[in-house]
Write an enzyme that holds these catalytic residues in place. Structure first.
Site, PDB file in Angstrom:
ATOM      1  N   ASP A   1       0.867  -1.168   0.000  1.00  0.00           N
ATOM      2  CA  ASP A   1       0.000   0.000   0.000  1.00  0.00           C
ATOM      3  C   ASP A   1       0.909   1.225   0.000  1.00  0.00           C
ATOM      4  O   ASP A   1       1.738   1.374   0.874  1.00  0.00           O
ATOM      5  CB  ASP A   1      -0.844  -0.073   1.276  1.00  0.00           C
ATOM      6  CG  ASP A   1      -1.879   1.021   1.306  1.00  0.00           C
ATOM      7  OD1 ASP A   1      -2.100   1.647   0.259  1.00  0.00           O
ATOM      8  OD2 ASP A   1      -2.449   1.234   2.389  1.00  0.00           O
TER       9      ASP A   1
ATOM     10  N   ARG B   1      10.374  16.475 -52.283  1.00  0.00           N
ATOM     11  CA  ARG B   1      11.051  16.048 -53.517  1.00  0.00           C
ATOM     12  C   ARG B   1      10.117  16.300 -54.711  1.00  0.00           C
ATOM     13  O   ARG B   1       9.996  15.468 -55.615  1.00  0.00           O
ATOM     14  CB  ARG B   1      11.443  14.575 -53.452  1.00  0.00           C
ATOM     15  CG  ARG B   1      12.650  14.254 -54.319  1.00  0.00           C
ATOM     16  CD  ARG B   1      12.787  12.770 -54.620  1.00  0.00           C
ATOM     17  NE  ARG B   1      14.053  12.506 -55.288  1.00  0.00           N
ATOM     18  CZ  ARG B   1      14.288  11.467 -56.059  1.00  0.00           C
ATOM     19  NH1 ARG B   1      13.364  10.559 -56.272  1.00  0.00           N
ATOM     20  NH2 ARG B   1      15.452  11.315 -56.631  1.00  0.00           N
TER      21      ARG B   1
ATOM     22  N   ASP C   1      10.339   1.918 -54.509  1.00  0.00           N
ATOM     23  CA  ASP C   1      10.837   3.066 -53.743  1.00  0.00           C
ATOM     24  C   ASP C   1       9.708   3.822 -53.043  1.00  0.00           C
ATOM     25  O   ASP C   1       8.518   3.671 -53.383  1.00  0.00           O
ATOM     26  CB  ASP C   1      11.592   4.010 -54.690  1.00  0.00           C
ATOM     27  CG  ASP C   1      12.820   4.613 -54.046  1.00  0.00           C
ATOM     28  OD1 ASP C   1      12.806   4.795 -52.815  1.00  0.00           O
ATOM     29  OD2 ASP C   1      13.785   4.899 -54.772  1.00  0.00           O
TER      30      ASP C   1
ATOM     31  N   CYS D   1      12.757  -0.157 -50.781  1.00  0.00           N
ATOM     32  CA  CYS D   1      13.644   0.995 -50.749  1.00  0.00           C
ATOM     33  C   CYS D   1      12.808   2.191 -50.309  1.00  0.00           C
ATOM     34  O   CYS D   1      11.613   2.266 -50.615  1.00  0.00           O
ATOM     35  CB  CYS D   1      14.205   1.234 -52.151  1.00  0.00           C
ATOM     36  SG  CYS D   1      15.269   2.677 -52.280  1.00  0.00           S
TER      37      CYS D   1
ATOM     38  N   ASP E   1      20.884   5.081 -49.070  1.00  0.00           N
ATOM     39  CA  ASP E   1      21.351   5.796 -50.254  1.00  0.00           C
ATOM     40  C   ASP E   1      22.820   6.151 -50.119  1.00  0.00           C
ATOM     41  O   ASP E   1      23.447   6.571 -51.084  1.00  0.00           O
ATOM     42  CB  ASP E   1      20.546   7.091 -50.431  1.00  0.00           C
ATOM     43  CG  ASP E   1      19.322   6.878 -51.301  1.00  0.00           C
ATOM     44  OD1 ASP E   1      19.216   5.798 -51.907  1.00  0.00           O
ATOM     45  OD2 ASP E   1      18.474   7.785 -51.367  1.00  0.00           O
TER      46      ASP E   1
END
Ligand code: GLA
Length: 727
Positions: free
Chosen positions: A50, A439, A474, A522, A544
């Site tokens: 307790d 990208r 990818d 990838c 990469d």
């Protein structure tokens, strides 16, 4: 393997035990995970107390608190203030839950998790314990599944929520596993990084509070792998206790280790509750992604071996014995987007006679793709570059003795594409707001069946037309603008999980339709290096970053969880395109040999001497390939602690071994290192090439192999081939 001795369950593998008990108040309590124990009466264990500010519950004559107990699957709101494994909201919007034991079942084999990657379901020597709990407040059921893989020393876990209540409920958090340890005397080990420097090993001491490792990127990520280990303070690569946890999943996850005020540790791994919530209608059920847990007292190498075995023996395509990993040459770093019939035919001519199996045509062959600003989603051949479709290239490839492989990025769409013109609403976006590009590209809403169907049709057409034998798949950005225009408001937070299930369905369909096609995963290198992808694809482009010196850390770190048979490494040109470093052709070749091997350079631009070396390196890889696919991998000397990185592969029968030692830098007047081999037959002799001497397995393991940095050679790499000799 699974023993029920009321009120305990003992889940035993070869070297480990996991013990659970049901308490008199029907709470499920965790007793032990670690080395093997006897099926003793564990009533003496974890005696309750307790404590101030830990809300009391009465259990018969005992007064205790959920807050101090090791719990098997903790919830929120009933006195345990540590991280809940599960948070389910009822009709009234409250998420106070309390799970009580209802029943159990021992199943032979495993249960199947629909639409998800997972270890084999039909395994003869695997048993599954299914414990059903019921929530006494909201009224749903939870089934905890534990599948015991005795030989690999692993236990897989998943959790099913069955909505047995009167209306819709919402799962706001569901960990695939939760384990409470009675101590906090651990170091936490994670695999962290970034693009081009994935899976570096990070070890830190635990202290009170929560250490959380997670991704909210819509992928398992470059930054943090879905893995967590807890190691004893003195655990090394070769000895000491270590627990490993990994999630078979390729999107957002959360792994945590929480040390409480009383110095115990809770570990969880599962979907990331920040980007996940699931509405469950009455009568429906939901299953969490599968998690793997393992324990070894043989150090980090021991833990890794268990993960490697689980993957090689039981994980979908990674465990398919008919799969052969081809040796490839890829044109990416050689030509980038600059490709045409002439350029690629010349590239192929230069490869003639090198013994390479497969040519992989990378990004740039489709739509009107001259750079990364267009054409993703337009999976038809760019006739401006290739006059007769890809027939000229493919024929030329075969004439030069190679199979034909090709690159796709199936989950993406360029704003500048025919697909976008036709279906502007197919990208992930918020209504009325420009989606964030990365990208220059957007992400397709793979939670939509018609999107998945359309991409499948396009890919299937190319595969059939050109008899493609290899696909590099990818994924070059992460998710933003999360949600789907097809989901109702109260299901938007299901989107990331639905997205990845859509991706898995496409991978599964392609595998089913084209079982002979080899897939390589990838994601900007190793941004999605996880057991989810490895279920559908037997290997992944590790990074990469093709710089051999940077690769030492990446490959060493990746091996913590993933076998060498899952990793890919290519020899590329120097100065290296990512780091600008120049490393000898020999070192580049040797560092790549521990993985699925290949090239990513313009053979025609190499010096004659280097070109000649390729044939030797290819032949060397043929000799080493069985070790890469099936051998036991040992990390010998860490590049995170020393200038020397060393690793070893040993054949299953211990007849052969390969040791590779590489210097990460130059050091004048460096000492000689003695690299101690592992896993050999101590009582047998091995011939050591190139030393030209025969030494005992014991000597090689206890005294070691001499590794001296040659004078005036930067990044030298010394490789030793060991072969057992009969006396
Ligand atoms: C990613 C991959 C590379 C290459 C490029 C093409 O970055 O990791 O290997 O395929 O995409 O765009």
């Amino acid at each position: 393997m699974i023993l029920h001795q009321e009120p305990f369950w003992f889940l035993n593998t070869k070297n480990t035990s996991y013990v659970i008990r049901v308490l008199p108040n029907q709470t499920l309590q965790h007793i032990h995970y670690g080395g093997r124990v006897s099926a003793d009466d564990f009533s003496y264990y974890n005696v309750f107390q307790d404590r101030a500010f830990s809300p009391r519950i009465l259990m018969g004559p005992i007064c205790t608190s959920h807050d101090i107990m090791p719990l098997e699957y903790p919830t929120f709101g009933r006195g345990d203030f540590r991280a809940p494994a599960l948070r389910v909201e009822g009709l009234d919007g409250r998420d106070v839950n309390e799970l009580q034991y209802k029943s159990y079942e021992i199943i032979s084999g495993k249960v199947h998790i629909p639409r998800m990657p997972q270890l084999d379901v039909n395994v003869d020597d695997v048993q599954t314990l299914a414990i059903t709990l019921e929530d006494v407040i909201v009224g749903y059921e939870v089934v905890l599944y534990y599948s015991v893989f005795e030989n690999e020393d692993i236990i897989t876990r998943t959790v099913e929520i069955r909505n047995t209540s009167n209306g819709a409920i919402r799962i706001n958090n569901i960990a695939s596993l939760s384990v409470d340890f009675e101590s906090a005397d651990f170091d936490l080990v994670s695999l962290e990084g970034s693009w081009a420097r994935e899976r570096h090993i990070c070890r830190r001491a635990l202290c009170q509070g929560t250490t959380s490792l997670e991704s909210r990127r819509g992928s398992s990520s470059h930054q943090m792998n879905p893995f967590l280990a807890l190691a004893d303070k003195h655990t090394s690569e070769h000895w000491g206790g270590v627990y490993g946890f990994s999630l078979i999943y390729s999107a957002d996850f959360k792994a945590l280790a929480e040390v409480s005020q009383y110095g115990d540790t809770r570990v969880q791994i599962g979907l990331n509750p920040e980007t996940f919530s699931w509405k469950l209608e009455k009568g429906d059920s939901f299953m969490a992604p599968e998690a793997i847990m393992t324990y070894s007292d043989k150090g980090f190498n021991g833990m890794s071996h268990n993960f490697h075995q689980a993957c090689r023996n039981h994980l979908g395509k990674s465990a398919d014995p008919s799969v052969k990993h081809p040796l490839v040459i890829n044109n990416w770093e050689a030509t980038y987007f600059n490709m045409s019939d002439e350029i690629i035919k010349q590239f192929l001519d230069d490869c003639k006679g090198l013994g390479i199996d497969t040519f992989v045509l990378d990004d740039g062959w489709f739509g009107r793709r001259c750079d990364d600003s267009s054409s993703l989603g337009d999976w038809f051949v760019d006739e401006n570059k290739f006059s007769n479709g890809l027939h000229n290239v493919v024929n030329h490839c075969r004439e030069n003795g190679m199979e034909f492989g090709i690159w796709f990025e199936p989950e993406m769409i360029s704003r500048n594409s025919r697909l976008f013109e036709e279906h502007p609403d197919w990208c992930i976006h918020c209504e009325g707001v420009e989606p964030i590009p990365s990208r220059n590209q957007l992400v397709l809403d793979m939670s939509r069946e018609e999107v998945v169907d359309h991409i499948f049709e396009q890919m299937a057409k190319i595969i059939r037309e050109y008899n493609v034998s290899y696909i590099k798949w990818d994924f070059n950005r992460n998710l933003t603008d999360n949600g789907s225009s097809t989901l109702p408001a109260d299901r938007q937070k299901e989107h990331t999980h639905r997205f990845v299930m859509g991706v898995y369905s496409l991978m599964q369909r392609l595998n089913d339709t084209f079982p002979e096609v080899f897939f390589e995963g990838c994601s900007g290198g190793g941004g999605r290096f996880d057991f989810g992808i490895l279920y559908y694809m037997p290997q992944i482009w590790t990074s990469d970053d093709t710089d051999a010196v940077e690769r030492l850390k990446i490959q060493y770190g990746t091996s913590m969880v993933y076998p060498t048979s899952a990793m890919v490494a290519h020899v590329s040109a120097c100065p290296n395109h990512q780091t600008g470093r120049s490393v000898s052709f020999d070192t580049r070749g040797e560092v790549a040999q521990m993985c699925n091997y290949g090239y990513e350079l313009h053979v025609g631009k190499l010096a004659t001497e280097e070109k000649e070396k390729i044939k030797g390196q290819v032949a060397r890889h043929r000799a080493l390939d069985e070790l890469v696919q099936k051998g036991t991998f040992y990390r010998l000397n860490s590049p995170f602690d020393s200038i020397l990185c060393a690793w070893e592969l040993v054949s299953e029968d211990k007849e052969k071994a390969y040791v590779c030692a590489t210097f990460q830098t130059a050091m004048p007047n460096a000492k000689t290192f003695y690299v101690k081999a592992q896993g050999l037959d101590a009582d047998c002799k091995y011939y050591v090439k190139p030393l030209g001497i025969t030494l005992g397995g014991d000597t090689l393991m206890q005294a070691g192999l001499p590794v001296r940095m040659p004078d005036a050679v930067e990044y030298a790499c010394l490789a030793f081939d060991l072969e057992k000799v009969s006396e």
